[in-house]
Design a protein around this motif. Structure first.
Motif, PDB file in Angstrom:
ATOM      1  N   UNK A 159       0.811  -1.204   0.000  1.00 32.35           N
ATOM      2  CA  UNK A 159       0.000   0.000   0.000  1.00 32.35           C
ATOM      3  C   UNK A 159       0.849   1.260   0.000  1.00 32.35           C
ATOM      4  N   UNK A 160       0.228   2.364  -0.393  1.00 30.13           N
ATOM      5  CA  UNK A 160       0.898   3.656  -0.503  1.00 30.13           C
ATOM      6  C   UNK A 160       0.141   4.681   0.337  1.00 30.13           C
ATOM      7  N   UNK A 161       0.875   5.560   0.979  1.00 31.51           N
ATOM      8  CA  UNK A 161       0.261   6.587   1.818  1.00 31.51           C
ATOM      9  C   UNK A 161      -0.771   7.376   1.015  1.00 31.51           C
ATOM     10  N   UNK A 173       0.337  -1.846  -9.595  1.00 31.07           N
ATOM     11  CA  UNK A 173       1.659  -2.100  -9.022  1.00 31.07           C
ATOM     12  C   UNK A 173       2.202  -3.473  -9.391  1.00 31.07           C
ATOM     13  N   UNK A 174       1.325  -4.464  -9.464  1.00 26.69           N
ATOM     14  CA  UNK A 174       1.802  -5.832  -9.678  1.00 26.69           C
ATOM     15  C   UNK A 174       2.362  -6.013 -11.087  1.00 26.69           C
ATOM     16  N   UNK A 175       1.723  -5.393 -12.062  1.00 30.39           N
ATOM     17  CA  UNK A 175       2.266  -5.437 -13.423  1.00 30.39           C
ATOM     18  C   UNK A 175       3.547  -4.632 -13.536  1.00 30.39           C
ATOM     19  N   UNK A 215      -8.326  -9.463  -5.273  1.00 34.39           N
ATOM     20  CA  UNK A 215      -8.091  -8.519  -6.364  1.00 34.39           C
ATOM     21  C   UNK A 215      -6.616  -8.508  -6.768  1.00 34.39           C
ATOM     22  N   UNK A 216      -5.725  -8.571  -5.785  1.00 32.95           N
ATOM     23  CA  UNK A 216      -4.290  -8.575  -6.077  1.00 32.95           C
ATOM     24  C   UNK A 216      -3.888  -9.806  -6.872  1.00 32.95           C
ATOM     25  N   UNK A 217      -4.434 -10.941  -6.525  1.00 31.07           N
ATOM     26  CA  UNK A 217      -4.131 -12.167  -7.268  1.00 31.07           C
ATOM     27  C   UNK A 217      -4.678 -12.072  -8.689  1.00 31.07           C
ATOM     28  N   UNK A 218      -5.865 -11.521  -8.826  1.00 32.10           N
ATOM     29  CA  UNK A 218      -6.421 -11.341 -10.165  1.00 32.10           C
ATOM     30  C   UNK A 218      -5.578 -10.377 -10.988  1.00 32.10           C
ATOM     31  N   UNK A 219      -4.908  -9.439 -10.305  1.00 36.87           N
ATOM     32  CA  UNK A 219      -4.079  -8.448 -10.995  1.00 36.87           C
ATOM     33  C   UNK A 219      -2.668  -8.956 -11.267  1.00 36.87           C
ATOM     34  N   UNK A 220      -2.357 -10.166 -10.797  1.00 39.35           N
ATOM     35  CA  UNK A 220      -1.072 -10.754 -11.149  1.00 39.35           C
ATOM     36  C   UNK A 220      -0.093 -10.996 -10.033  1.00 39.35           C
ATOM     37  N   UNK A 221      -0.475 -10.784  -8.775  1.00 38.18           N
ATOM     38  CA  UNK A 221       0.437 -11.049  -7.665  1.00 38.18           C
ATOM     39  C   UNK A 221       0.821 -12.529  -7.633  1.00 38.18           C
ATOM     40  N   UNK A 222       2.069 -12.807  -7.273  1.00 38.34           N
ATOM     41  CA  UNK A 222       2.578 -14.179  -7.209  1.00 38.34           C
ATOM     42  C   UNK A 222       2.431 -14.798  -5.828  1.00 38.34           C
TER      43      UNK A 222
END
Length: 264
Positions: A159-161, A173-175, A215-222
């Motif tokens: 996450x980002x501030x 971010x994941x891509x 959502x992160x996994x759908x976006x490509x997180x490993x």
């Protein structure tokens, strides 16, 4: 190599190692998860020092000596690779004797000497993206580890501030971070933290962990980083954003289903 591209990487454990009872309860639950979810590659995590507490009054945890003994116990008795975070270069050699993965905390991700010392241990290094960095800037962080001859590098989005006492996760971010060439992990529990919002300590919104993790996994997180505790209300740190141990199996089953669907 600890990372297995054919499995979903899961870094899971209590925020602070706290004591043997907490560590064993979490490890035993993860053993049951391992039996039912063969698509997971599980690494046990726990911190021996919460060195960046909001207030000086915050409980910092077991200390390094006791914490490393607890991690060694988990490794020996339950067969998990183990991870902990380091805050000083002087801690590196002792931690590397026990831990398979050394973690660089988000606030310290640009500390060159710390990164190079971690790389020199020959252990896997997981570096968390600082809340103050864009995902594009992680290329310079991972480059320091690569130039330090790190054996294996992981990078974690947490996450980002976003305004005061809040964080936001940019799913791009994941891509973007994947272009660095290293596994990208999503810290699902720290991403819902509300820094400093608990009156001298951080608060959190654990209800958002499941949708953000999927959502992160759908976006490509490993992989996923998920802190869990038998009773988060009694945890010495990060209780409001940790997942209750009894809720972890259902959450992981849903996450594995998303991960498999995306990669079908």
């Amino acid at each position: 190599m600890v990372f297995d591209p054919k499995k979903l990487l899961l870094i899971a454990g209590p925020c602070s190692l706290e004591n043997e009872g907490v560590c064993r309860a979490v490890a035993e639950a993860l053993v049951r998860v391992r039996r039912t979810q063969p698509d997971l590659n599980i690494v046990f995590k726990g911190s021996f020092d919460k060195a960046n507490r909001t207030s000086l009054a915050g409980d910092r945890g077991t200390g390094m000596k006791t914490g490393l003994l607890l991690l060694a116990m988990v490794k020996q008795d339950y067969g998990f690779p183990v991870l902990t975070d380091v805050h000083e270069t002087a801690q590196m050699s002792a931690v590397a004797e026990v831990c398979d993965v050394i973690q660089i905390p988000a606030f310290l991700c640009r500390q060159t000497d710390l990164l190079l010392a971690a790389a020199a241990t020959g252990r896997v290094v997981n570096v968390k993206k600082g809340q103050f960095l864009s995902p594009q800037e992680m290329v310079y962080v991972t480059a320091k580890l690569r130039e330090g001859a790190a054996k294996e590098i992981w990078q974690t989005e947490r996450g980002t501030t976003f305004g005061y006492q809040n964080l936001v996760v940019d799913m791009r971010s994941f891509s973007i971070m994947a272009q660095n060439g290293y596994p990208t992990i999503f810290d699902a529990t720290h991403a819902v933290q509300l820094p400093g919002a608990g009156g001298g300590k951080s608060s959190g919104q654990r209800e958002f962990v499941p949708p953000l993790a999927k959502a992160a996994l759908a976006a490509g997180a490993d992989g996923l980083f998920i802190e869990t505790h038998p009773d988060p209300s009694k945890a010495i740190s990060d209780g409001p954003n940790m997942i209750a141990l009894k809720e972890l199996p259902a959450l992981l089953a849903a996450c594995v289903a998303v991960w498999k669907s995306v990669r079908a």
